[in-house]
Scaffold this motif. Structure first.
Motif, PDB file in Angstrom:
ATOM      1  N   PHE A 147      13.690 -12.472  -1.369  1.00 57.93           N
ATOM      2  CA  PHE A 147      12.483 -11.656  -1.412  1.00 57.93           C
ATOM      3  C   PHE A 147      11.339 -12.406  -2.098  1.00 57.93           C
ATOM      4  O   PHE A 147      10.501 -11.820  -2.771  1.00 57.93           O
ATOM      5  N   SER A 148      11.329 -13.714  -1.891  1.00 55.40           N
ATOM      6  CA  SER A 148      10.318 -14.552  -2.539  1.00 55.40           C
ATOM      7  C   SER A 148       8.935 -14.405  -1.920  1.00 55.40           C
ATOM      8  O   SER A 148       7.939 -14.782  -2.542  1.00 55.40           O
ATOM      9  N   ASN A 149       8.845 -13.865  -0.707  1.00 56.04           N
ATOM     10  CA  ASN A 149       7.544 -13.734  -0.042  1.00 56.04           C
ATOM     11  C   ASN A 149       6.643 -12.673  -0.675  1.00 56.04           C
ATOM     12  O   ASN A 149       5.434 -12.721  -0.544  1.00 56.04           O
ATOM     13  N   GLY A 150       7.251 -11.675  -1.305  1.00 57.83           N
ATOM     14  CA  GLY A 150       6.460 -10.638  -1.962  1.00 57.83           C
ATOM     15  C   GLY A 150       6.153  -9.428  -1.094  1.00 57.83           C
ATOM     16  O   GLY A 150       5.792  -8.371  -1.607  1.00 57.83           O
ATOM     17  N   LEU A 151       6.275  -9.561   0.220  1.00 57.62           N
ATOM     18  CA  LEU A 151       6.069  -8.431   1.127  1.00 57.62           C
ATOM     19  C   LEU A 151       6.751  -8.740   2.446  1.00 57.62           C
ATOM     20  O   LEU A 151       7.061  -9.891   2.743  1.00 57.62           O
ATOM     21  N   ALA A 152       7.009  -7.701   3.230  1.00 53.30           N
ATOM     22  CA  ALA A 152       7.715  -7.889   4.492  1.00 53.30           C
ATOM     23  C   ALA A 152       7.217  -6.912   5.532  1.00 53.30           C
ATOM     24  O   ALA A 152       6.895  -5.757   5.223  1.00 53.30           O
ATOM     25  N   CYS A 153       7.162  -7.380   6.772  1.00 56.39           N
ATOM     26  CA  CYS A 153       6.850  -6.494   7.900  1.00 56.39           C
ATOM     27  C   CYS A 153       8.154  -5.847   8.354  1.00 56.39           C
ATOM     28  O   CYS A 153       9.069  -6.525   8.809  1.00 56.39           O
ATOM     29  N   VAL A 169       0.129 -10.829  -5.788  1.00 54.81           N
ATOM     30  CA  VAL A 169       0.193 -10.508  -4.367  1.00 54.81           C
ATOM     31  C   VAL A 169       0.122 -11.798  -3.548  1.00 54.81           C
ATOM     32  O   VAL A 169      -0.598 -12.731  -3.897  1.00 54.81           O
ATOM     33  N   ASN A 170       0.906 -11.846  -2.486  1.00 55.78           N
ATOM     34  CA  ASN A 170       0.886 -12.981  -1.564  1.00 55.78           C
ATOM     35  C   ASN A 170      -0.283 -12.766  -0.606  1.00 55.78           C
ATOM     36  O   ASN A 170      -0.130 -12.200   0.484  1.00 55.78           O
ATOM     37  N   VAL A 171      -1.452 -13.222  -1.016  1.00 51.60           N
ATOM     38  CA  VAL A 171      -2.685 -12.957  -0.271  1.00 51.60           C
ATOM     39  C   VAL A 171      -2.611 -13.523   1.147  1.00 51.60           C
ATOM     40  O   VAL A 171      -2.951 -12.844   2.125  1.00 51.60           O
ATOM     41  N   LEU A 199      -0.353 -10.690   8.094  1.00 48.41           N
ATOM     42  CA  LEU A 199       0.339  -9.520   8.633  1.00 48.41           C
ATOM     43  C   LEU A 199      -0.609  -8.446   9.149  1.00 48.41           C
ATOM     44  O   LEU A 199      -0.234  -7.629   9.991  1.00 48.41           O
ATOM     45  N   VAL A 200      -1.835  -8.424   8.635  1.00 55.49           N
ATOM     46  CA  VAL A 200      -2.804  -7.417   9.096  1.00 55.49           C
ATOM     47  C   VAL A 200      -3.885  -8.051   9.979  1.00 55.49           C
ATOM     48  O   VAL A 200      -4.864  -7.390  10.327  1.00 55.49           O
ATOM     49  N   ILE A 203      -2.038   0.338  -5.021  1.00 57.54           N
ATOM     50  CA  ILE A 203      -1.982  -0.683  -3.979  1.00 57.54           C
ATOM     51  C   ILE A 203      -3.120  -0.527  -2.975  1.00 57.54           C
ATOM     52  O   ILE A 203      -3.501  -1.504  -2.334  1.00 57.54           O
ATOM     53  N   GLY A 204      -3.672   0.694  -2.860  1.00 56.21           N
ATOM     54  CA  GLY A 204      -4.843   0.868  -2.006  1.00 56.21           C
ATOM     55  C   GLY A 204      -6.021   0.070  -2.544  1.00 56.21           C
ATOM     56  O   GLY A 204      -6.744  -0.604  -1.795  1.00 56.21           O
ATOM     57  N   SER A 205      -6.205   0.121  -3.853  1.00 60.61           N
ATOM     58  CA  SER A 205      -7.260  -0.662  -4.492  1.00 60.61           C
ATOM     59  C   SER A 205      -6.982  -2.150  -4.334  1.00 60.61           C
ATOM     60  O   SER A 205      -7.885  -2.943  -4.038  1.00 60.61           O
ATOM     61  N   LEU A 206      -5.722  -2.535  -4.518  1.00 60.16           N
ATOM     62  CA  LEU A 206      -5.343  -3.940  -4.410  1.00 60.16           C
ATOM     63  C   LEU A 206      -5.632  -4.482  -3.009  1.00 60.16           C
ATOM     64  O   LEU A 206      -6.230  -5.560  -2.858  1.00 60.16           O
ATOM     65  N   VAL A 207      -5.223  -3.750  -1.987  1.00 59.19           N
ATOM     66  CA  VAL A 207      -5.446  -4.202  -0.608  1.00 59.19           C
ATOM     67  C   VAL A 207      -6.930  -4.269  -0.292  1.00 59.19           C
ATOM     68  O   VAL A 207      -7.402  -5.220   0.361  1.00 59.19           O
ATOM     69  N   SER A 208      -7.697  -3.287  -0.759  1.00 55.47           N
ATOM     70  CA  SER A 208      -9.142  -3.301  -0.502  1.00 55.47           C
ATOM     71  C   SER A 208      -9.797  -4.509  -1.160  1.00 55.47           C
ATOM     72  O   SER A 208     -10.723  -5.108  -0.598  1.00 55.47           O
ATOM     73  N   GLU A 209      -9.306  -4.891  -2.342  1.00 46.20           N
ATOM     74  CA  GLU A 209      -9.837  -6.073  -3.031  1.00 46.20           C
ATOM     75  C   GLU A 209      -9.534  -7.342  -2.244  1.00 46.20           C
ATOM     76  O   GLU A 209     -10.401  -8.219  -2.100  1.00 46.20           O
ATOM     77  N   VAL A 210      -8.297  -7.444  -1.733  1.00 47.54           N
ATOM     78  CA  VAL A 210      -7.915  -8.624  -0.947  1.00 47.54           C
ATOM     79  C   VAL A 210      -8.776  -8.731   0.307  1.00 47.54           C
ATOM     80  O   VAL A 210      -9.274  -9.811   0.656  1.00 47.54           O
ATOM     81  N   LEU A 211      -8.974  -7.614   0.988  1.00 51.85           N
ATOM     82  CA  LEU A 211      -9.790  -7.626   2.203  1.00 51.85           C
ATOM     83  C   LEU A 211     -11.232  -8.017   1.897  1.00 51.85           C
ATOM     84  O   LEU A 211     -11.820  -8.876   2.564  1.00 51.85           O
ATOM     85  N   ALA A 212     -11.804  -7.401   0.883  1.00 50.56           N
ATOM     86  CA  ALA A 212     -13.206  -7.669   0.533  1.00 50.56           C
ATOM     87  C   ALA A 212     -13.409  -9.114   0.087  1.00 50.56           C
ATOM     88  O   ALA A 212     -14.377  -9.778   0.484  1.00 50.56           O
TER      89      ALA A 212
END
Length: 314
Positions: free
Chosen positions: A179-185, A229-231, A237-238, A256-265
């Motif tokens: 689970f080293s990637n930090g996220l999975a589809c 987060v694995n930016v 993935l998105v 995580i909603g705030s986190l994802v919005s920060e990554v996108l922005a």
């Protein structure tokens, strides 16, 4: 998905027992908290098990001292007490010195639904992810819980594991323990991606089934490592998503909603994002966890309707 025969906490503590048995430098501290699987740890490895009593701030400072003495420390308590109550100790004693201490927060979101705001774990992500040295892991099933015990053991610096209670469906194959990637589809979609974490991943699978009845094929991403987060992987993935939804059993502020919005922005992505979370308020109403979910629109029906309404508006 089949429901596991083992409680998610027991999966974590059973693996931690195996680790501690192999390595006598591993020390377990508890703030007068127990679990069925800890009985064996306390009995067989008594010299590595210390009950600090209901004194979480002191537990963090003791953990720091033990780590400075060469120990690898795991410290366990109810989530708000081991994080929010101890924030300054965690920041100064653990993070500023980058010590190998793993905090285990028992009960995410509304796990302790009947105990009110003192026990609700709805702000810990927002607070803990501000600490630059902190790794935050959020298992969704016994496979990830077990794997995260060893991952925390091997990962340098301070870690925080948000762990639920009870027997949950198994999301991951037992053979897949990297689970080293930090996220999975977990599910591929067409145009819509839902990102979730922890216990809410199970809710999102049910939501995806409901959306499919309306010809909406939603992809599912499990953000099991919240920080760091694995930016790069998250953006990949998105990449083809026309819309993104985050679903979490946390406050809408700082999760995580705030986190994802920060990554996108920060990366110039303009993909529309819908955050589904707990409203920015303390909850003084009482009912079981399922009722709490319906109260805040986190039940399957409410989430599905919320997403469909948002898609129609677009």
């Amino acid at each position: 998905m089949k429901t596991s025969d083992i409680d998610i906490r027991d999966a974590f503590f059973d693996e931690l027992y195996n680790i501690a048995k192999e390595d006598p430098s591993v020390v377990f501290l508890t703030a007068d908290m127990s679990a069925h699987s800890l009985i064996r740890f306390q009995k067989d490895l008594s010299s590595q098990y210390i009950n600090m009593g209901v004194a979480e701030q002191n537990m963090i400072s003791v953990a720091a001292g033990l780590a400075l003495g060469g120990k690898t420390v795991f410290a366990y308590g109810i989530t708000p007490f081991v994080t929010l109550r101890c924030y300054e100790q965690i920041k100064i004693d653990l993070c500023c010195m980058n010590l190998p201490v793993t905090l285990i927060g028992s009960g995410t979101g509304y796990t302790y639904y009947s105990d009110g705001p003192t026990h609700h774990a709805t702000h810990d992500i927002a607070v803990m992810r501000t600490l630059p040295e902190m790794t935050i892991l959020n298992p969704s099933d016994p496979v990830t819980a077990s794997a995260f015990a060893r991952l925390a053991y091997k990962t340098p610096g301070p870690k925080y594991i948000r762990i639920d209670k009870g027997k949950l469906p198994q999301v991951y194959d037992e053979k897949n323990n990297d689970f080293s990637n930090g996220l999975a589809c977990l599910r591929k979609g067409q145009g819509l991606t839902i990102i979730s974490t922890g216990v809410m991943v199970h809710q999102v699978f049910k939501v995806a089934e409901e959306l499919a009845k309306c010809s909406v094929e939603a992809g599912i991403v499990d953000l099991y490592r919240i920080t760091p987060v694995n930016v790069g992987l998250l953006l990949r993935l998105v990449e083809k998503s026309k819309r993104i939804v985050t679903v979490e059993e946390n406050s809408i502020t700082g999760g995580i909603g705030s986190l994802v919005s920060e990554v996108l922005a920060d990366n110039g992505r303009t993909t529309p994002l819908k955050r589904i979370a707990i409203q920015d308020e303390h909850c003084f109403k009482y009912g079981d966890r399922e009722w709490m979910h319906s109260l805040y629109g986190l039940d399957v029906d409410s989430i599905s309707k919320n997403i469909l309404e948002w898609l129609r508006q677009g």
